[in-house]
Design an enzyme around this catalytic site. Structure first.
Site, short mmCIF file in Angstrom:
data_model
loop_
_atom_site.label_atom_id
_atom_site.label_comp_id
_atom_site.label_asym_id
_atom_site.label_seq_id
_atom_site.Cartn_x
_atom_site.Cartn_y
_atom_site.Cartn_z
N GLY A 198 0.68 -1.37 0.04
CA GLY A 198 -0.01 0.13 -0.07
C GLY A 198 0.89 1.18 0.07
N GLN A 199 2.21 1.18 -0.21
CA GLN A 199 3.10 2.26 -0.22
C GLN A 199 3.83 2.48 -1.47
OE1 GLN A 199 4.44 3.28 3.49
NE2 GLN A 199 4.30 1.35 4.41
N GLY A 200 3.21 2.10 -2.67
CA GLY A 200 3.95 2.12 -3.85
C GLY A 200 4.49 3.36 -4.22
#
Ligand code: G3D
Length: 186
Positions: free
Chosen positions: A72-74
């Site tokens: 969730g931190q691309g």
């Protein structure tokens, strides 16, 4: 002797510091594993370069750990990649009970191994197939198959089933990693 003392002691004769990157999806058990490894007197530093992305670094004796979530931190990828160049070893934590997200873990692993700071170096990669105590947990062999680990030919790797709540499996993994780092320095 606690796990971290054991790990640190193996390096105590070596002047160099060991830099270990601990990554994986959120909720895989990184914090719990690291807490098992962490000595009480560890110097912990939470770095929040921007909202939503936290990197934890801690150090004791000769081992430095850098820990962060990959999921969730691309959009923060360029920030976390900054830590790749210093890593001498990688711990990749999998939630072996989360079959649905195994494919996401596989994608993140592939991106990590393909990165220019990682692909050219023979870093040891230790996988923890964590949460082995869960009723529906996949075996380490199944996790390995789902992640196609056999395709990793240019780096030493090892997978251990672990239960971070009890510490089961962690010692075996850390021993393997320590041996690998030691043999690369000889
Ligand atoms: P993360 O740091 O990778 O995001 P955490 O993951 O270490 O915070 O762990 C996420 C949740 O999984 C925690 O539960 C933690 O207690 C649990 N957990 C970690 N390792 C294991 C394990 O080996 N077995 C089991 N059964 N649970 C584990 P909470 O309830 O605090 O969210």
């Amino acid at each position: 002797m606690g796990l971290f003392d054991f790990f640190s002691k193996l390096f105590s004769s070596n002047k160099n510091q060991a830099q270990v990157l601990c990554v994986g999806l959120d909720n895989s058990g990184k914090t719990t594993i690291i807490n098992q490894l962490k000595p009480k007197d560890a110097q912990t530093e939470d770095i929040v370069p921007t909202i939503g992305f936290t990197v934890e670094k801690f150090r004791s004796l000769s081992v430095n750990f850098t820990v962060f979530d990959m999921s969730g931190q691309g959009k923060y990828r360029n920030l976390w990649e900054h830590y790749y160049k210093d890593a001498q070893a990688i711990i990749f934590v999998l939630d072996s009970s989360d079959k649905l997200r195994m494919v996401v873990a596989k994608e993140e692993l592939e991106l990590l191994l393909r990165h220019s700071e990682i692909s050219t170096r023979c870093l040891p990669v230790l996988f923890f197939a964590n949460k082995m105590d869960m009723r529906d947990a996949l075996s380490s062999v199944k996790c390995s198959n789902m992640l196609d680990l056999d395709k990793i030919k240019d780096k030493p790797w090892h997978i251990c089933a672990s239960n971070a709540l009890t510490g089961e499996g962690l010692h075996e993994g850390i021993q393997w990693l320590t041996d690998q780092i030691g043999s690369q320095r000889r």
